[in-house]
Design a protein around this motif. Structure first.
Motif, PDB file in Angstrom:
ATOM      1  N   UNK A  69       0.803  -1.150   0.029  1.00 45.80           N
ATOM      2  CA  UNK A  69      -0.010  -0.060   0.016  1.00 45.80           C
ATOM      3  C   UNK A  69       0.852   1.218   0.069  1.00 45.80           C
ATOM      4  N   UNK A  70       1.883   1.249   0.708  1.00 47.31           N
ATOM      5  CA  UNK A  70       2.874   2.417   0.718  1.00 47.31           C
ATOM      6  C   UNK A  70       3.481   2.494  -0.536  1.00 47.31           C
ATOM      7  N   UNK A  71       3.871   1.785  -1.329  1.00 51.78           N
ATOM      8  CA  UNK A  71       4.480   1.609  -2.608  1.00 51.78           C
ATOM      9  C   UNK A  71       3.533   2.173  -3.645  1.00 51.78           C
ATOM     10  N   UNK A  72       2.212   1.743  -3.209  1.00 44.48           N
ATOM     11  CA  UNK A  72       1.156   2.105  -4.555  1.00 44.48           C
ATOM     12  C   UNK A  72       0.881   3.597  -4.093  1.00 44.48           C
ATOM     13  N   UNK A  73       0.943   4.249  -2.999  1.00 46.35           N
ATOM     14  CA  UNK A  73       0.913   5.826  -2.723  1.00 46.35           C
ATOM     15  C   UNK A  73       2.068   6.263  -2.700  1.00 46.35           C
ATOM     16  N   UNK A  74       3.225   5.648  -3.265  1.00 48.55           N
ATOM     17  CA  UNK A  74       4.621   6.300  -3.288  1.00 48.55           C
ATOM     18  C   UNK A  74       4.964   6.846  -1.980  1.00 48.55           C
ATOM     19  N   UNK A  75       4.841   6.199  -0.862  1.00 49.41           N
ATOM     20  CA  UNK A  75       5.201   6.856   0.446  1.00 49.41           C
ATOM     21  C   UNK A  75       5.780   5.823   1.455  1.00 49.41           C
ATOM     22  N   UNK A  76       7.160   5.853   1.701  1.00 54.45           N
ATOM     23  CA  UNK A  76       7.656   4.949   2.583  1.00 54.45           C
ATOM     24  C   UNK A  76       7.116   4.922   4.057  1.00 54.45           C
ATOM     25  N   UNK A  77       6.892   6.290   4.150  1.00 51.32           N
ATOM     26  CA  UNK A  77       6.396   6.597   5.679  1.00 51.32           C
ATOM     27  C   UNK A  77       4.862   5.996   5.969  1.00 51.32           C
ATOM     28  N   UNK A  78       4.117   6.068   4.969  1.00 54.43           N
ATOM     29  CA  UNK A  78       3.026   5.413   4.995  1.00 54.43           C
ATOM     30  C   UNK A  78       3.044   3.860   5.151  1.00 54.43           C
TER      31      UNK A  78
END
Length: 265
Positions: A206-215
């Motif tokens: 999910x974090x990769x999909x939204x391009x956010x490693x923090x997420x």
């Protein structure tokens, strides 16, 4: 460098296991079939669920490092590896020692009331010992990592802040998982480890999909915290106690949070 060092450490550990087990693994011995049959049936659930749980648990701990490397970058993977190593190393040492003591003690208890009391005492002891430490990392993780490791590791400090709640509950609950072995309910631990592995994999995706490693790290930590919390409730149900006894900890938690918040202001 951290990634290669981590995998090298795992390889060295595997070679050490093979060295110490060389006599058992490579020496031909003849044992009566009855002994094998008796041992197999006696420890069948341990082989089927216990070893599988350990394997999945190890895989689950290595998975974020690999997928953060593949889906994001070597830098992000290294940041996670450092933050997790700083927090998890003392956890592993303390939790494994307490787990061994807990298993040896609860296996001697015949009275459920004594087992309930012992479980509550262990939980509260670990709670009060670890809570201040993890609150420090939760509030000041970025500053601590910057001071100790340098400004380039600030992201690792933020990761430590995000991971602190999950690793806190892991430390508190892990010693009590010996209950599954005592009550021959290792299948519950196995299902939990499978679910935990899936949630971690899904969090990073999910974090990769939204391009956010923090997420990715936030979902990783929050889902892990929730799963470990419900795992804790399952353990308490098995030993016949209630989670309400933890209400006595609420004033301490609020007090320490207020102190941390006031220091941040």
């Amino acid at each position: 460098g951290l990634i290669y060092g981590h995998f090298l450490a795992q390889l060295i550990l595997l070679l050490m296991y093979l060295y110490f087990l060389r006599e058992f693994l490579f020496t031909k011995r003849v044992y009566p079939k009855k002994i094998f049959r008796h041992i197999f049936y006696k420890y069948f659930n341990f082989v089927r669920f216990g070893l599988a749980s350990l394997l999945i648990n190890n895989l689950s701990r290595q998975l974020p490092i690999f997928f953060l490397f593949v889906l994001f970058s070597a830098e992000i993977s290294g940041m996670y590896a450092l933050s997790y190593m700083v927090l998890a190393a003392p956890i592993g040492l303390l939790a494994s020692n307490v787990y061994s003591v807990t298993l040896s003690r609860i296996s001697t208890f015949k009275d459920e009331n004594i087992l309930n009391s012992f479980s509550r005492d262990i939980t509260l002891l670990l709670f009060y010992i670890s809570l201040p430490i993890f609150l420090i990392f939760c509030f000041f993780g970025e500053s601590l990592f910057t001071i100790i490791f340098g400004n380039e590791w600030a992201i690792a400090g933020k990761f430590a802040q995000i991971l602190s709640p999950m690793l806190f509950i892991v430390l508190v609950v892990t010693p009590l998982t010996s209950v599954f072995q005592l009550y021959d309910k290792l299948h519950i631990e196995f299902k939990f480890q499978v679910l935990l592995l899936f949630s971690r994999f899904l969090s990073i995706l999910i974090g990769f999909y939204f391009e956010s490693f923090y997420l990715a790290i936030l979902l990783f930590s929050s889902s892990g915290f929730l799963l470990w919390f419900f795992h804790f409730k399952t353990i308490l149900n098995i030993v016949g106690t209630n989670i309400n006894y933890l209400r006595a900890c609420i004033p301490t938690v609020l007090f320490l949070i207020l102190i941390g918040a006031s220091l941040l202001c």
